[in-house]
Design a protein around this motif. Structure first.
Motif, PDB file in Angstrom:
ATOM      1  N   HIS B 264      44.659  41.013  44.077  1.00  0.00           N
ATOM      2  CA  HIS B 264      43.935  42.197  44.511  1.00  0.00           C
ATOM      3  C   HIS B 264      43.715  43.206  43.395  1.00  0.00           C
ATOM      4  O   HIS B 264      42.585  43.645  43.198  1.00  0.00           O
ATOM      5  CB  HIS B 264      44.510  42.841  45.759  1.00  0.00           C
ATOM      6  CG  HIS B 264      43.528  43.819  46.314  1.00  0.00           C
ATOM      7  ND1 HIS B 264      42.522  43.470  47.179  1.00  0.00           N
ATOM      8  CD2 HIS B 264      43.312  45.105  45.986  1.00  0.00           C
ATOM      9  CE1 HIS B 264      41.743  44.507  47.393  1.00  0.00           C
ATOM     10  NE2 HIS B 264      42.195  45.520  46.675  1.00  0.00           N
ATOM     11  N   HIS B 313      46.901  41.402  52.547  1.00  0.00           N
ATOM     12  CA  HIS B 313      45.732  41.317  53.437  1.00  0.00           C
ATOM     13  C   HIS B 313      44.977  39.997  53.246  1.00  0.00           C
ATOM     14  O   HIS B 313      44.098  39.686  54.034  1.00  0.00           O
ATOM     15  CB  HIS B 313      44.799  42.526  53.290  1.00  0.00           C
ATOM     16  CG  HIS B 313      44.126  42.680  51.969  1.00  0.00           C
ATOM     17  ND1 HIS B 313      43.919  43.899  51.398  1.00  0.00           N
ATOM     18  CD2 HIS B 313      43.616  41.797  51.098  1.00  0.00           C
ATOM     19  CE1 HIS B 313      43.304  43.750  50.242  1.00  0.00           C
ATOM     20  NE2 HIS B 313      43.105  42.484  50.032  1.00  0.00           N
ATOM     21  N   HIS B 314      45.328  39.273  52.192  1.00  0.00           N
ATOM     22  CA  HIS B 314      44.766  37.923  52.064  1.00  0.00           C
ATOM     23  C   HIS B 314      45.585  36.908  52.848  1.00  0.00           C
ATOM     24  O   HIS B 314      45.284  35.719  52.822  1.00  0.00           O
ATOM     25  CB  HIS B 314      44.715  37.510  50.595  1.00  0.00           C
ATOM     26  CG  HIS B 314      43.807  38.384  49.781  1.00  0.00           C
ATOM     27  ND1 HIS B 314      42.474  38.129  49.636  1.00  0.00           N
ATOM     28  CD2 HIS B 314      44.038  39.527  49.096  1.00  0.00           C
ATOM     29  CE1 HIS B 314      41.923  39.067  48.876  1.00  0.00           C
ATOM     30  NE2 HIS B 314      42.853  39.933  48.542  1.00  0.00           N
TER      31      HIS B 314
HETATM   32 CU   LIG Z   1      42.266  41.903  48.214  1.00  0.00          CU
END
Ligand SMILES: [Cu+2]
Ligand code: HEA
Ligand code: HEA
Ligand code: CUA
Lengths: 200, 572, 226
Positions: B264, B313-314
């Motif tokens: 990220h 969040h992945h």
């Molecule tokens: Cu991300």
């Protein structure tokens, strides 16, 4: 041939006659080393966190046949070498060339000694069948100590280079300081690895 | 070494010969061009892979013109290498490598990087990494086929993918690339911290520099765990360890945590430099100061800090403890606030401006619109319950092309059209430029917008043949439409290549400051001489964005203190 | 607009997922219109004109900065609203799984779904277990638990019509649940890259009326007690 001339006074700070101790260059070197070490901390931090989590998850298994005595001796060796590295820098700053060479030599020898003992440990463990493929704990053990040993080896090479080119190191003592920063970092990593791998 | 300085300013070492001038040069400007060349070449490969992939998706199991038959194994290789190449070997070299190397010394008034040799080493490391990656196409078993995210166990054992050396080389290429950008980042930071021109306080730094530095810091602090992960994965593959293999006591999810802890921040590493370029361009071409300079810096730093605590969040549906999802969902959605701030600031910069629609500005405006679209779809992904449905569908593919393509190409082209005159001494064709822009804008949207619909209709990622799914058969027309549009998109980039090379030889000669811009790099010639500044280093007396200052004679006030006494810089 | 692209929802919690999707759609669409609208207005209104110089506005004073800071506060509020509405939906689907009579074991392996029923004795790994390939049969209107496992790599269990997705990991068991309301046949793609057969790795979920389901069970376990 090189374009040194263009690079010299990159910022006004430099023209204040600190050239002998390499004021600006030393500062640059230090900033660079610190950023580099920051990412190294994240590298070993990533490994150590993974190990601790695996450990908490109960996956990592035992460390029975590790040779704690050898590792303790190794810890001592590495700590001593940090001390001699400090002395080497002190000597370099005072322009004491023989002193610097002596302490650098001791540091290099200590590094080599550490690696020798490590190889001795590895061979013992492998002889008992504890290879990297043995599973949880051993995966981490070999990867973490191996990566650390690689860092020790790089330190040994750097320190040897300083030793061989002692004249240059005396003229720019900050180089010894920078090598020292790296060396202490390698030492500190071991201070984390030793209790984590051998004592818990 | 200092006293000789003033005299050495004259003609650069032209005698140095081809080898020293173009190949092992330590001049940051040359290195920047080397990165650009590398990025362009890799972009062609990445684009070619996209074309083959798109053809297969529209007309499954037909022979692709210029490639041949694509089986499912090959398709996985195509996806994997397309993603890897675009993110690591196109975006990073062009955005960080080219812009960072070219602009940091010029915008801060330095003669070169702090460690020029290290700089050259970084580039050649990256070139080696790229070579390793390209070579991996030709080893037995073919190139990596486990997705650009390389999730184990799929990536950890050769028998799962049938790829043996391809994946090892893939890991090796990453390792080399990370080393290259690690050294590069250290160089960027040291340079910007210690070598700024007199008077160039942090509060006067161009935002491009702030963005490049934040990106470097994010990279340095996030890449370590992934290097650790890559070492572990390589050990699993060749030394028989079991970090990620459950049957050897390992944990597959560990890799995902390590990958996304880096992944990220990495998307912001890719985003921030073009964001900076767009900010520069917006200000110059609306002849206005940037709206909320300090707020933008604050927003950037806040987003950078937040990016370290959103990675899971992945992994909402990855099988991690479901109670972790909502905390990560909250931090993820929170990140819309700093980006909203930056986007609002960009729009507010236009307010009461005097906007000139030159080519760089078109790209910058395109970036704003496309990035807002892509950012907003990020919120769908960021909400854990919504992501249950969306994860691993083409909705995500649409999201990240809107963000990544906006960053790499819209932002990248804004910067490239803007600084090309400074880099090459000629203007980048202003007739083909707008054509390139409009075609790209239209075809980009036609290509990627329908992917949202496909994703919502249930089309999952990384499949070679959508017609194998009954629910997707009615939507196959969309896949055909997307493919046709993507052909237009790819052809449109041909215009850019044509423009780029034609302008190199035939372009209008560029004056020192073709855009009447205020930052330092525009006060030296185009292209700047070796050493950048002649005998005297520039000094800075104001912020980077004093456009349309009331009462000033012209509508921009250069950052550089003009009419310097001839002694500055070189004297003891 | 958004929901019309989704396949028909047939599960009990699917409506909640669709609700969150529409909520986010409304919020982001509103912001899209506001930001892109303002953007276009500015771009057109402030294009370069003779005798109309740009204004020197830095946005550094609070009075000016408020124009961009206050909307950010609204963004923040809406962010929390999305989280606030989303959290219970997430909990319902992924955290608070209901107790069910029926547990089905789904084992993924390259490249099929092996679906195992415990049989009449209600226990796995006994003689009356039966395993089907790529077919899951469930009764309509009753919650069913799935015990998800993998034999090799990571797969992902995806039922678009039920708004259910869950990755399946080797080396552990992950539970999911569903409650399908409408009888029918629903596609079950694998949503995680799992090797060369990933494309086309799919199964079917058969949802039966209660009576039909009983009949199906009788057929499979002719000698069964229940
Ligand atoms: Cu991300
Ligand atoms: C440059 C690249 C880039 C950028 C900038 C972003 C930005 C964001 N991304 Fe994206 N993302 C990717 C590249 C990028 N992403 C990639 C490559 C993947 C896929 C990886 C893979 O699996 O292969 C991915 C996947 C991805 C996922 C995982 C999806 C899944 O696999 O299921 C998620 C989930 O949260 C996510 C969220 C976000 C969010 C919240 C932002 C935010 O930063 C966006 C913030 C911006 C805005 C929100 C717009 C401006 C704000 C306003 C106009 C105000 C109004 C807004 C609100 C009220 C909310 N992204
Ligand atoms: C920067 C990142 C980037 C870019 C630009 C692109 C560009 C494109 N991408 Fe890609 N894509 C990814 C990153 C990117 N992609 C990633 C990370 C994935 C996920 C991989 C995975 O799942 O593992 C992916 C996956 C992906 C998929 C999903 C495949 C699947 O899941 O099965 C598809 C399908 O259509 C696709 C299509 C395209 C197309 C048609 C383009 C077109 O836009 C291509 C057009 C571009 C060119 C033709 C290049 C030529 C350009 C020049 C020569 C100009 C040079 C530029 C400058 C100097 C600035 N991409
Ligand atoms: Cu199984 Cu994809």
């Amino acid at each position: 041939m090189e374009d040194v001339a263009f690079r010299a006074p990159a910022s006004p700070g430099q023209s204040r006659g600190e050239a002998r101790t390499g004021g600006e260059a030393a500062l640059r070197g230090k900033i660079a080393i610190w950023w580099f070490l920051a990412s190294e901390i994240m590298l070993f931090g990533g490994l150590i966190t993974s190990f601790v989590l695996a450990r908490l998850g109960g996956a990592a298994g035992t460390h029975e046949p590790l040779n704690v005595t050898v590792a303790a001796v190794n810890t001592f060796v590495l700590l001593t070498s940090s001390y001699t590295m400090v002395e080497a820098f002190a000597a370099a700053e005072h322009g004491n060339r023989p002193g610097m060479r002596f302490f650098l030599a001791v540091t290099v020898l200590a590094g080599l000694g550490f690696l020798g003992l490590k190889v001795y440990e590895y061979s013992g463990e492998i002889a008992h069948g504890f290879t990297p493929g043995r599973g949880g704990f051993w995966s981490f053990y070999y990867t973490m100590t191996g990566l650390h040993a690689l860092h020790v080896l790089i330190g040994v090479v750097v320190n040897s280079a300083l030793l061989v080119m002692a004249g240059a190191a005396i003229r720019r003592p900050y180089r010894v300081e920078l090598a020292g920063l790296y060396w202490h970092f390698v030492d500190i990593v071991w201070i984390f690895l030793f209790p984590l791998l051998y004592l818990t | 070494m200092t006293p000789a300085l003033a005299t050495a300013a004259a003609p650069p070492h032209q005698a140095a010969g081809f080898w020293r001038t173009y190949v092992v040069s330590t001049d940051h400007k040359t290195i920047a061009k080397q990165y650009l060349t590398l990025g362009l070449v890799m972009a062609l490969i990445g684009g070619y892979l996209a074309y083959v992939m798109r053809w297969q998706l529209a007309y499954p199991d037909t022979s692709v013109p210029g490639f041949g038959f694509v089986g499912p194994e090959t398709y996985n290789t195509l996806v994997t290498m397309h993603g890897t190449i675009m993110v690591f070997f196109v975006a990073m070299p062009i955005l960080l490598g080219t812009f960072g190397n070219f602009l940091i010394p010029l915008m801060i008034g330095a003669r070169d990087m702090a460690f020029p040799k290290l700089n050259a080493l970084s580039f050649w490391l990256l070139a080696t990494g790229s070579l390793v990656l390209v070579v991996s196409f030709f080893v037995p078993g073919g190139a990596a086929a486990a997705g650009w995210t390389g999730y184990p166990p799929l990536s950890a054992r050769a028998e799962y993918t049938g790829v043996e050396w391809g994946l090892n080389l893939w890991l090796l290429a990453h390792a080399i690339e990370f080393a290259a950008f690690l050294l590069g980042g250290v160089n960027f930071l040291t340079t910007a911290i210690t070598m700024r021109a007199h008077g160039l306080t942090p509060g006067r730094l161009p935002l491009m520099i702030w963005q490049l530095l934040t990106a470097s810091v994010l990279f340095l602090l996030s890449v370590g765990p992934l290097i650790a992960g890559a070492i572990m994965l390589l050990m699993d593959r060749i030394a028989g360890t079991g970090f990620f293999l459950p049957d050897r006591g390992g944990e597959p999810l560990l890799w995902q945590h390590l990958f996304w802890f880096f992944g990220h921040p990495e998307v912001y590493v890719v985003l921030l430099p073009p964001l900076g370029a767009v900010l520069e361009v917006l200000s110059v071409f609306s002849r206005k100061p940037i709206f909320g300079y300090r707020l933008i810096i604050g927003g950037t730093l806040a987003a950078g800090a937040l990016s370290f605590i959103v990675w899971a969040h992945h992994m909402f549906v990855s099988g991690m403890d479901p109670r972790l999802a909502m905390p990560f969902s909250i931090t993820t959605i929170l990140i819309s606030v700093p980006f909203a701030l930056i986007m609002f600031a960009m729009i507010a910069t236009l307010w009461r401006g005097s906007i000139r629609f030159e080519t760089p500005m078109l790209w910058a405006l395109g970036f704003v619109a496309m990035f807002i679209t892509g950012g907003l779809t990020g919120i769908f992904n960021g909400s854990a319950p919504a992501d249950i449905y969306i994860a691993n569908t083409y909705f995500v593919v649409a999201h990240f092309h809107y963000t990544l393509f906006a960053a790499v190409f819209f932002g990248g082209f804004a910067g490239l059209y803007f600084w090309y005159p400074k880099m090459f001494g000629r203007m980048l064709g202003d007739r083909l430029g707008p054509l390139h822009f409009w075609l790209t804008l239209v075809f980009f949207n036609l290509t990627f917008f329908p992917m949202h619909w496909l994703g919502l209709a249930g089309m999952v990622r990384r499949i070679a043949d959508p017609t194998q799914y009954e629910m997707l058969v009615p939507y196959q027309y969309l896949n055909v439409f997307v493919t046709v549009s993507s052909l237009g998109l790819i052809v449109a980039q041909g215009i850019f290549l044509l423009n780029f090379f034609l302008s190199l030889v035939r372009g209008r000669m560029a004056p020192a400051n073709p855009w009447q811009a205020a930052t330092l790099e525009w006060t030296t010639s185009s292209p700047p001489p070796h050493g950048n500044w002649g005998p005297a280093l520039p000094e800075v007396e104001r912020g980077a964005y004093d456009y349309s200052f009331p009462g000033a004679a012209q509508d921009w006030l250069p950052q550089r203190r003009l009419a310097v006494p001839a002694i500055a810089g070189g004297q003891e | 607009m958004l929901l019309s692209w989704l396949p028909e929802n047939v599960s009990s919690f699917g409506r909640d997922v669709d609700g969150i999707l529409s909520l986010i759609f409304v919020v982001t669409l509103a912001w899209f219109i506001v930001t892109i609208g303002t953007f276009l207005v500015f771009v057109i209104r402030y294009r370069r004109r003779e005798g109309q110089p740009a204004a020197h506005v830095t946005g550094e004073r609070w009075r000016e900065a408020a124009w961009i800071v206050l909307p950010c506060v609204l963004v923040l509020v809406l962010d929390f609203w999305i989280d606030f509405r989303g959290a219970p939906v997430w909990a319902k689907i992924k955290v608070d799984r209901p107790e069910t009579d029926l547990v089905i074991r789904v084992t993924a392996k390259q490249f099929t779904w092996l679906v195992t029923y415990p049989g009449p004795d209600g226990r796995f790994d006994t003689d009356d277990d039966r395993t089907f390939m790529d077919e899951i049969h469930v009764p309509a209107g009753k919650p069913v638990q799935l015990s998800l496992q993998s034999q090799d790599v990571i797969h992902s269990f995806f039922l678009p019509n039920l708004r259910l997705k869950q990755d399946v990991l080797p080396g552990r068991t992950i539970f999911a649940w569903l409650d399908a309301g409408k009888p029918g046949k629903y596609e079950l793609p694998c949503a995680q890259l799992c090797g060369f057969g990933h494309s086309g790795m799919k199964g079917w979920l058969f949802v039966h009326e209660a009576g039909d389901y009983e009949r199906w069970v009788k057929e499979q376990w002719p000698g069964g007690r229940s």
